[in-house]
Design an enzyme around this catalytic site. Structure first.
Site, short mmCIF file in Angstrom:
data_model
loop_
_atom_site.label_atom_id
_atom_site.label_comp_id
_atom_site.label_asym_id
_atom_site.label_seq_id
_atom_site.Cartn_x
_atom_site.Cartn_y
_atom_site.Cartn_z
CB SER A 140 -0.95 0.02 1.20
OG SER A 140 -0.24 0.18 2.41
CE LYS B 227 -2.65 2.13 5.13
NZ LYS B 227 -2.61 1.37 3.86
#
Length: 234
Positions: free
Chosen positions: A64, A129
């Protein structure tokens, strides 16, 4: 008689010395056991403190954050600049931890910082993230490009986001919003926008769910590098 008396006194003195030596040896063994126990306890406490408030190595799991971070790489994550941890014992179950109060350390993350965070209902699971939206921001994605109107501003700003590969700007997930980030919360996304479970699906996260600041990739050794954060990415 004098010689017999001296011999008796010498024998008695030697007996006392032997008894004292044995007692001393027994005490030393006890002290050594206690010393080992204390050393282990101090080491465990120190490790917990270091892991909670100073630094922690964290392994990247998934794609990701491509191409900034690759699957399997190990990151150096600092905790002293901003972090948070549950105020509970390490062996307590996940349900207890989820409801426990949290201690927040340091300030707030900056826009574009790469962080280790948690999601509601996911316990101790780490997610890596990038902080995209700050409290009060109104943000949107259009054709893979990020637009943000900061709190109190009339005009939105388009960010090129050089860490985003052009190959990841297409697809339905690259159109999102507009969304206004609530006060006290942060909007996080992965750099691989088409393959990231982030705030677009789980919602913004509270400050207490941000638990570390990614600084460097330390493994594999041939890939050692600093991870660009905040304004350094522009």
């Amino acid at each position: 008689m004098s010689e017999i008396k001296q011999a008796a006194e010498k024998t008695a003195e030697e007996t006392i010395q032997k008894k004292g030596k044995k007692q001393k040896e027994k005490k030393t063994v006890g002290q050594e056991i206690l010393s080992w126990i204390l050393t282990i306890l101090v080491a465990v406490v120190a490790a917990l403190v270091i892991r909670s408030v100073i630094f922690e190595p964290v392994r990247v799991d998934g794609t990701s954050m491509d191409d900034t971070l690759a699957d399997g790489e190990i990151m150096f994550v600092s905790k002293f600049d901003y972090s948070s941890t549950w105020f509970c014992l390490p062996w307590q179950d996940e349900k207890t931890k989820e409801n426990a109060p949290r201690i927040t350390i340091g300030g707030d993350p900056k826009r574009f910082d790469v962080v280790i965070c948690r999601y509601p209902g996911r316990g101790d699971t780490n997610f890596v993230k990038r902080v995209i939206g700050l409290p009060g921001d109104t943000l949107r994605l259009e054709d893979g490009y990020l637009y943000i109107k900061e709190k109190g501003q009339e005009e939105e700003v388009k960010y090129e986001e050089p860490y985003i590969s052009e190959a990841y700007r297409g697809g339905s997930l690259n159109n999102f919003g507009p969304f206004t980030v609530p006060e006290g919360e942060f909007f996080v996304m992965g750099d691989h926008r088409n393959n990231s479970n982030d705030s677009r699906s789980v919602g913004p996260i509270e400050r207490s769910m941000i638990v570390g600041h990614v600084r460097q990739v330390v493994y594999p050794f041939g890939q050692w590098r600093t991870v660009k954060n905040g304004l350094d990415v522009e």
